[in-house]
Design a protein around this motif. Structure first.
Motif, mmCIF file in Angstrom:
data_model
loop_
_atom_site.group_PDB
_atom_site.id
_atom_site.type_symbol
_atom_site.label_atom_id
_atom_site.label_comp_id
_atom_site.label_asym_id
_atom_site.label_seq_id
_atom_site.Cartn_x
_atom_site.Cartn_y
_atom_site.Cartn_z
ATOM 1 N N UNK A 65 0.849 -1.191 0.000
ATOM 2 C CA UNK A 65 0.000 0.000 0.000
ATOM 3 C C UNK A 65 0.880 1.235 0.000
ATOM 4 N N UNK A 79 1.302 4.959 0.836
ATOM 5 C CA UNK A 79 0.646 5.964 1.670
ATOM 6 C C UNK A 79 1.406 7.278 1.573
ATOM 7 N N UNK A 80 0.773 8.330 2.076
ATOM 8 C CA UNK A 80 1.397 9.641 2.066
ATOM 9 C C UNK A 80 1.754 10.065 0.645
ATOM 10 N N UNK A 81 0.833 9.770 -0.278
ATOM 11 C CA UNK A 81 1.047 10.209 -1.647
ATOM 12 C C UNK A 81 -0.222 10.906 -2.120
ATOM 13 N N UNK A 100 -8.763 -0.774 -2.813
ATOM 14 C CA UNK A 100 -8.256 -0.841 -1.445
ATOM 15 C C UNK A 100 -9.384 -0.974 -0.431
ATOM 16 N N UNK A 101 -10.537 -0.362 -0.710
ATOM 17 C CA UNK A 101 -11.661 -0.473 0.228
ATOM 18 C C UNK A 101 -12.146 -1.921 0.293
ATOM 19 N N UNK A 102 -12.155 -2.568 -0.861
ATOM 20 C CA UNK A 102 -12.619 -3.958 -0.886
ATOM 21 C C UNK A 102 -11.665 -4.863 -0.103
ATOM 22 N N UNK A 149 -9.806 -3.932 2.319
ATOM 23 C CA UNK A 149 -9.950 -3.575 3.735
ATOM 24 C C UNK A 149 -11.183 -4.226 4.342
ATOM 25 N N UNK A 150 -12.328 -4.060 3.667
ATOM 26 C CA UNK A 150 -13.586 -4.507 4.283
ATOM 27 C C UNK A 150 -13.881 -5.975 4.061
ATOM 28 N N UNK A 151 -13.432 -6.523 2.916
ATOM 29 C CA UNK A 151 -13.797 -7.906 2.632
ATOM 30 C C UNK A 151 -12.716 -8.893 3.049
ATOM 31 N N UNK A 194 -10.301 -8.000 4.998
ATOM 32 C CA UNK A 194 -9.883 -7.603 6.353
ATOM 33 C C UNK A 194 -8.381 -7.796 6.519
ATOM 34 N N UNK A 195 -7.652 -7.388 5.499
ATOM 35 C CA UNK A 195 -6.220 -7.633 5.516
ATOM 36 C C UNK A 195 -5.473 -6.307 5.497
ATOM 37 N N UNK A 196 -4.536 -6.167 6.391
ATOM 38 C CA UNK A 196 -3.686 -4.977 6.394
ATOM 39 C C UNK A 196 -2.546 -5.203 5.407
ATOM 40 N N UNK A 252 3.746 -1.044 3.868
ATOM 41 C CA UNK A 252 3.264 0.297 3.563
ATOM 42 C C UNK A 252 4.450 1.089 3.041
#
Lengths: 267, 408
Positions: free
Chosen positions: B20, B22-24, B41-43, B45-47, B49-51, B55
């Motif tokens: 992922x 970040x800070x871009x 990324x939302x999918x 995150x929510x489906x 549930x993986x970090x 990063x």
């Protein structure tokens, strides 16, 4: 109760974020001991989220051992809808920080059994050991989460039908088309928030001034649900100058006199 | 794990690793990928549930899709149109250009062959086929053959002896005779006014090849007929075509033609180096038809060679700044501008936003070639071909298939 009065909305965001950071860091959360945070959506907390992201980037705050519970979500709105609270939280906070998605909880407004979803939510808050710090914003009518005027002050997580005012106010997020605005939401109850160890309410802008007055200068009333927190042992209101316009000069002076002490809380 | 965008660990290919950024700053789309492919990324995150496993701190830089150059004749001393009968040397040259283009944030390009003999096409085209980029270099999108069916009057620097002025009697036979196998061709520049050209355009379009009009003396009507026959682009607008005349607008008049197809965008290439197209002309084009503007470098072999005198094929070229001239003359030898320079210049010249300029080097060329499913955007499902740039469009890192292949 504490009332913090800052000059601007930006300063409110800064104070709130510093307070959250202080709370989490003082707790020194670990794998065995998570810090549990209650979170709101809406325009008021946005600035605070931005600051929290900055703190994370600067390396002064980690969400690795933080669990979160959000206040509410619309019923029947697809999760990936731009106005869903899932989208809001992912977009404005979660994707920028190091939180484990498994520790994030938001009510599922598309659950097959909504009642079960709500009861399960209360159970998972309990299972997490209760909420250490519940952060909320309020509406101009003094509502907290979707606990609109008249909501029971002992309410729990439940399905809530939105009143006409709220639907109208939300239409701007749905192409100004009333028929597109969800009419129901799942929301934590007033009592759910009351259970938290500490409650932090952010209030900014002149349009919220009456609500702040009702919240702290008048009696507890279910017509201004935020006033319930007068009965909470540790509530912290953080307001900007504009939001204090309806308060007595005496009230403002009293709390401003304590600012030196309150500043030290976030140093 | 949090690492900086230039961390050596990002140079490795790790299967299943969720990365992922970040800070871009991102114009549109996401910054999460796995196995070389961008994800929602939302999918995740929510489906799932993986970090993210990693990063990547982008330090506030702009994350853009990798740049796409659909017209580049060579660079770093190598010219795609020069064949020396040494297969290994040619392949080496192509690889070298691909590798060096990573410094410019270019993750895919269409190697461009100017007007050449039928023998040359058959020699070079087999080495210019489509291939995905990797750590060794930018991907190739198939060749852009610029000519030989062009107007002698508008040949520019193309050798006149190889120009072919007609496609009659059979345009299909002529195409096959000149190019041989057209499999490796993705884009053809052709003059629509030539006899048989319209038939040729529709033949090429029918084979899935993108057709661009250019090196042409065509009037507006011939241009419109070319577009109607299946062409979808104009090659380096303003260059190698009739100047705009208020009673005879020529190909430039296509910018506002009402006969352009409504169901597909008509594009035009712009060399935005401050030399080949005056800023005023860039502005006129951008104001008139902003959606069609695609940035091309049209760079020659002297690209990336620095200042001074260079031998390129049989010519000696002197480069000063971003101006390249034939040694001893004031005749321009072609462009030596990099894609980042063209983007930077477009912002200034067209007074457009940085987003619009980046789009003209990413999404729009991909859209012209019909490859937006994989290239040119940060949409979920696309290849993770990415470039990190600052506000001055300086390239800080280039990624292909999620692998860091260059960092400044």
């Amino acid at each position: 109760m504490k009332l913090i009065i800052e000059e601007t909305a930006d300063a409110v965001a800064e104070y709130a974020a510093r307070y959250v950071r202080r709370k989490i860091n003082d707790f020194s959360p670990s794998e065995e001991r998570y810090f549990v945070l209650g979170l709101p959506t809406g325009s008021t907390p946005l600035g605070m989220y931005r600051k929290l992201i900055q703190f994370h980037r600067a390396g002064t705050l980690s969400f690795k051992y933080v669990k979160t519970f959000n206040m509410d979500e619309y019923v029947g709105l697809p999760r990936d809808h731009p106005e869903s609270y899932h989208t809001f939280m992912h977009h404005n906070l979660f994707r920028h920080i190091d939180i484990d998605p498994r520790n994030v909880h938001i009510l599922d407004g598309n659950a097959a059994d909504l009642k079960k979803e709500c009861d399960g939510y209360e159970a998972s808050i309990k299972a997490a050991g209760g909420i250490h710090l519940f952060i909320g914003g309020i509406g101009p009518d003094g509502h907290i989460a979707f606990n609109e005027p008249g909501s029971s002050l002992s309410s729990r997580t439940r399905i809530k039908t939105l009143n006409a005012d709220t639907i109208q106010a939300n239409a701007r997020f749905f192409d100004n088309d009333l028929s597109k605005v969800p009419t129901q939401a799942l929301t934590v109850g007033v009592a759910t928030v009351m259970d938290a160890e500490e409650v932090m309410i952010l209030i900014t802008g002149a349009h919220k001034a009456l609500a702040l007055h009702k919240a702290i200068e008048e009696g507890v009333s279910h017509m201004w649900t935020v006033s319930a927190f007068q009965m909470h042992p540790t509530t912290l209101f953080i307001a900007d100058e504009e939001a204090t316009l309806e308060l007595k000069v005496k009230t403002v002076k009293y709390f401003k006199g304590l600012m030196e002490l309150h500043r030290r809380l976030v140093e | 794990m949090l690492v900086r965008y230039n961390d050596p660990s990002l140079r490795a290919v790790v299967a299943g690793r969720l990365v992922q950024f970040i800070n871009c700053r991102v114009i549109e789309g996401g910054a999460v990928f796995r196995d070389g492919v961008l994800l929602d990324s939302a999918r995740v995150f929510w489906e799932e549930r993986k970090a993210a496993d990693v990063q990547v701190d982008c330090c506030g830089l702009i994350l853009s899709p990798g740049f796409i150059d659909i017209q580049i004749n060579g660079g770093f001393g190598f010219d795609f149109s020069t064949w020396t009968d040494d297969v290994a040397a040619y392949e080496k040259g192509v690889s070298m250009v691909s590798r060096r283009l990573l410094e410019h944030g270019v993750t895919s390009y269409a190697p461009t062959v100017i007007t050449s003999s039928p023998e040359t096409y058959k020699q070079v085209l087999p080495h210019l086929g489509r291939r995905n980029g990797d750590a060794n270099g930018a991907g190739m999108l198939g060749a852009h053959v610029e000519g030989p069916f062009i107007s002698v009057a508008k040949k520019g620097a193309h050798p006149e002896r190889f120009v072919r002025g007609t496609l009659e009697p059979s345009s299909e036979d002529e195409i096959d005779y000149v190019y041989g196998d057209t499999t490796n061709i993705s884009l053809v520049t052709i003059a629509p006014e030539l006899p048989g050209a319209l038939q040729a355009i529709s033949t090429l379009a029918g084979r899935g090849i993108t057709v661009s009009l250019g090196h042409s003396s065509a009037g507006l009507e011939a241009g419109e007929a070319g577009i109607a026959a299946g062409a979808s682009c104009l090659t380096h607008l303003f260059n190698a075509m009739n100047a705009y005349h208020h009673r005879d607008p020529g190909l430039i008049g296509l910018l506002t033609s009402k006969y352009l197809p409504k169901d597909r965008q008509t594009y035009y290439g712009i060399i935005s180096d401050g030399i080949h197209t005056h800023d005023s002309a860039i502005r006129v084009a951008h104001r008139t038809a902003p959606d069609g503007l695609i940035l091309v470098t049209d760079a020659i072999a002297a690209l990336g060679m620095g200042e001074g005198s260079h031998v390129l094929g049989v010519q000696r070229v002197r480069v000063a700044g971003i101006r390249a001239v034939i040694e001893g003359t004031e005749t321009t030898a072609g462009s030596v501008a990099s894609m980042p320079l063209c983007i930077r210049h477009l912002i200034k010249a067209a007074r457009c936003t940085l987003e619009q300029a980046l789009c003209a080097a990413t999404k729009k060329p991909a859209s012209l070639l019909g490859i937006t499913a994989a290239k040119g955007t940060l949409a979920p499902g696309s290849d993770a071909d990415l470039v990190l740039v600052d506000d001055d469009i300086r390239v800080h890192a280039t990624f292909i298939g999620g692998q860091c292949v260059y960092s400044a």
